[in-house]
Design a protein around this motif. Structure first.
Motif, PDB file in Angstrom:
ATOM      1  N   ASP A 117       0.741  -1.046  -0.403  1.00 50.62           N
ATOM      2  CA  ASP A 117      -0.232   0.078  -0.080  1.00 50.62           C
ATOM      3  C   ASP A 117       1.007   1.346   0.059  1.00 50.62           C
ATOM      4  O   ASP A 117       1.218   1.448   1.237  1.00 50.62           O
ATOM      5  CB  ASP A 117      -0.930  -0.249   1.209  1.00 50.62           C
ATOM      6  CG  ASP A 117      -2.110   1.130   1.482  1.00 50.62           C
ATOM      7  OD1 ASP A 117      -2.190   1.972   0.863  1.00 50.62           O
ATOM      8  OD2 ASP A 117      -2.826   1.195   1.977  1.00 50.62           O
ATOM      9  N   GLU A 153      -3.736   8.717   2.544  1.00 45.70           N
ATOM     10  CA  GLU A 153      -3.414   8.215   3.770  1.00 45.70           C
ATOM     11  C   GLU A 153      -4.018   9.309   4.777  1.00 45.70           C
ATOM     12  O   GLU A 153      -4.611   8.828   5.699  1.00 45.70           O
ATOM     13  CB  GLU A 153      -2.031   7.637   4.031  1.00 45.70           C
ATOM     14  CG  GLU A 153      -1.869   6.715   3.617  1.00 45.70           C
ATOM     15  CD  GLU A 153      -2.537   5.228   2.902  1.00 45.70           C
ATOM     16  OE1 GLU A 153      -3.737   5.504   3.833  1.00 45.70           O
ATOM     17  OE2 GLU A 153      -2.564   4.551   3.082  1.00 45.70           O
ATOM     18  N   HIS A 390      -1.210  -1.364   6.320  1.00 39.02           N
ATOM     19  CA  HIS A 390      -1.561  -1.109   7.286  1.00 39.02           C
ATOM     20  C   HIS A 390      -1.452  -2.080   8.043  1.00 39.02           C
ATOM     21  O   HIS A 390      -1.573  -1.713  10.129  1.00 39.02           O
ATOM     22  CB  HIS A 390      -3.313   0.045   7.546  1.00 39.02           C
ATOM     23  CG  HIS A 390      -3.256   0.654   6.257  1.00 39.02           C
ATOM     24  ND1 HIS A 390      -4.160   1.924   7.083  1.00 39.02           N
ATOM     25  CD2 HIS A 390      -2.628   1.372   5.406  1.00 39.02           C
ATOM     26  CE1 HIS A 390      -4.175   2.770   6.143  1.00 39.02           C
ATOM     27  NE2 HIS A 390      -4.169   2.049   5.292  1.00 39.02           N
TER      28      HIS A 390
END
Ligand SMILES: [Zn+2]
Ligand SMILES: [Zn+2]
Length: 427
Positions: A117, A153, A390
């Motif tokens: 990510d 984010e 995450h």
């Protein structure tokens, strides 16, 4: 036992991935400048690729890097391949390998914050373009743009939100977008046609203060706790649909408490024999694209924070549920969207299989392009890979990364040489 020592001489493609991962672009202090310098330097090895830095904040501290590979017919709508530069933070002490070391273990795993990510896709786009150009048989019809954006984010408001509404973006005449998706534990790639939209909700109660020993009605804490009971029932009902297998996680409304604030502070903690006159609670709410926002707002104001119980609520929508024409923010994944068919065919011909199109549980920058009515698909070609975004020990396997580049070569080739439609209008 597996041997997990570091591979010392990785092939150049893997070494480049490691280099990008070693630049910490984690919040709260992302090093965007180093990331952009690295990507720009790499791009110098790719013929014909043009680059520009764009700035949308007065401090010019949130750069956006845009590459363009010109097509032979620039009058056709272009394709945009997007990824974000930033990542969430990591807690190094909880990782098996330092999160910004890009440790390459002998079983082929590259460990780093951002490995899934979403630094993988950003560099895979560039590697795919490089591969196609080196093959020499590649002559795109449409312009291909590759964007590396800041701040996804933390909501994307100084990144993709500003870019998507800029004159620079309008000039790109974007017809179709690929943005990030999520890893797939199985053999099929996952693909996303919509995101859920986040609302931040803060519920406040005021009430009668009084002695900690007294039972009375209408205290602030009591008022807030009544709301929490109602909210919990709603949350349970939504979650029950998931548990019963009637809906995917991303198809219901999620509502999770993220903070509680009340009490009268004292040097040792809180005053224990006073009932406070104010109390509040914060919630992260996510709405699937088909949810009715007006009904939700009514429910929140009437049932969760009723004024007759001395309550107020602040609802901050971090994304809209409708595009500029009032249509739900979703991209069609059927024959009515010719881009979809081309995309799907290209993944298949590269040997990949696509799962059933899904709604993404979380939220990405794709919403800003869907807001403009531009068809946008979430796709990160990672199969047989645990979902670690995450999470601690985020990693990607070398073979999965390399296979992803091949998939993008096929996808980019097909999309950029696709002749119809000359312009796309979402239904
Ligand atoms: Zn992401
Ligand atoms: Zn993320």
């Amino acid at each position: 036992a597996q041997n997990h020592h570091q591979i010392q001489n990785p092939p150049p493609t893997i070494a480049r991935f490691q280099q990008y991962l070693r630049i910490s672009t984690a919040h709260p202090d992302p090093d965007y400048v180093s990331a952009i310098n690295f990507l720009t330097n790499f791009s110098h090895s790719i013929p014909f690729l043009q680059s520009q830095n764009l700035y949308f904040t007065p401090e010019r501290n949130k750069p956006l890097l845009l590459f363009t590979l010109p097509g032979s017919d620039p009058s056709l709508p272009s394709i945009l391949l997007n990824s974000h530069l930033d990542s969430v933070p990591a807690e190094p002490s909880k990782w098996a390998h330092p999160p910004f070391s890009a440790h390459y273990s002998s079983d082929g795993k590259i460990f780093a914050r951002g490995a899934q990510d979403d630094k993988c896709i950003g560099l895979q786009y560039l590697e795919a373009i490089k591969g196609l150009i080196e093959e020499k048989s590649f002559s795109p019809l449409r312009n291909i743009h590759i964007s590396f954006v800041p701040d996804e984010e933390i909501g994307g408001f100084d990144g993709m939100a500003k870019f998507a509404t800029s004159d620079e973006f309008k000039k790109l005449n974007v017809g179709f977008v690929l943005d990030e998706g999520q890893a797939s534990p199985g053999d099929e790639y996952r693909v996303f046609y919509a995101d859920r939209q986040p609302w931040h909700i803060v519920i406040k109660a005021v009430g009668m203060p009084g002695h900690g020993s007294r039972m009375f009605d209408n205290g602030a804490m009591e008022n807030l706790m009544k709301s929490i009971e109602v909210i919990t029932k709603f949350r349970d009902a939504e979650f029950d649909k998931v548990k019963a297998g009637l809906a995917a996680n991303s198809e219901v409304i999620s509502m999770n408490p993220v903070f509680l604030k009340a009490g009268i502070p004292s040097p040792t903690g809180f005053v224990m024999n006073m009932q406070p006159s104010e109390a509040e609670a914060g919630f992260d709410l996510r709405l699937p694209p088909t949810a009715d926002p007006d009904a939700m707002r009514r429910r929140i104001t009437e049932e969760w924070a009723p004024s007759w119980r001395n309550m107020t609520v602040e609802i901050t929508a971090k994304g809209s549920l409708r595009d500029y024409r009032g249509r739900p923010l979703l991209t069609f994944t059927n024959d009515s969207n010719p881009w979809w068919s081309v995309f799907k065919q290209a993944v298949t011909s590269a040997g990949g299989k696509l799962g059933k199109p899904e709604i993404l549980s979380s939220t990405t920058d794709a919403r800003f392009m869907r807001q403009l009515g531009i068809p946008t698909i979430g796709f990160s070609p990672m199969k047989n890979t645990p979902i670690l975004l995450h999470d601690h020990n985020e990693f990607l396997k070398d073979s999965v990364y390399l296979e992803g580049i091949k998939v993008y070569e096929s996808v980019i080739k097909s999309l950029s040489s696709f002749t119809e439609p000359s312009s796309y209008h979402a239904q």
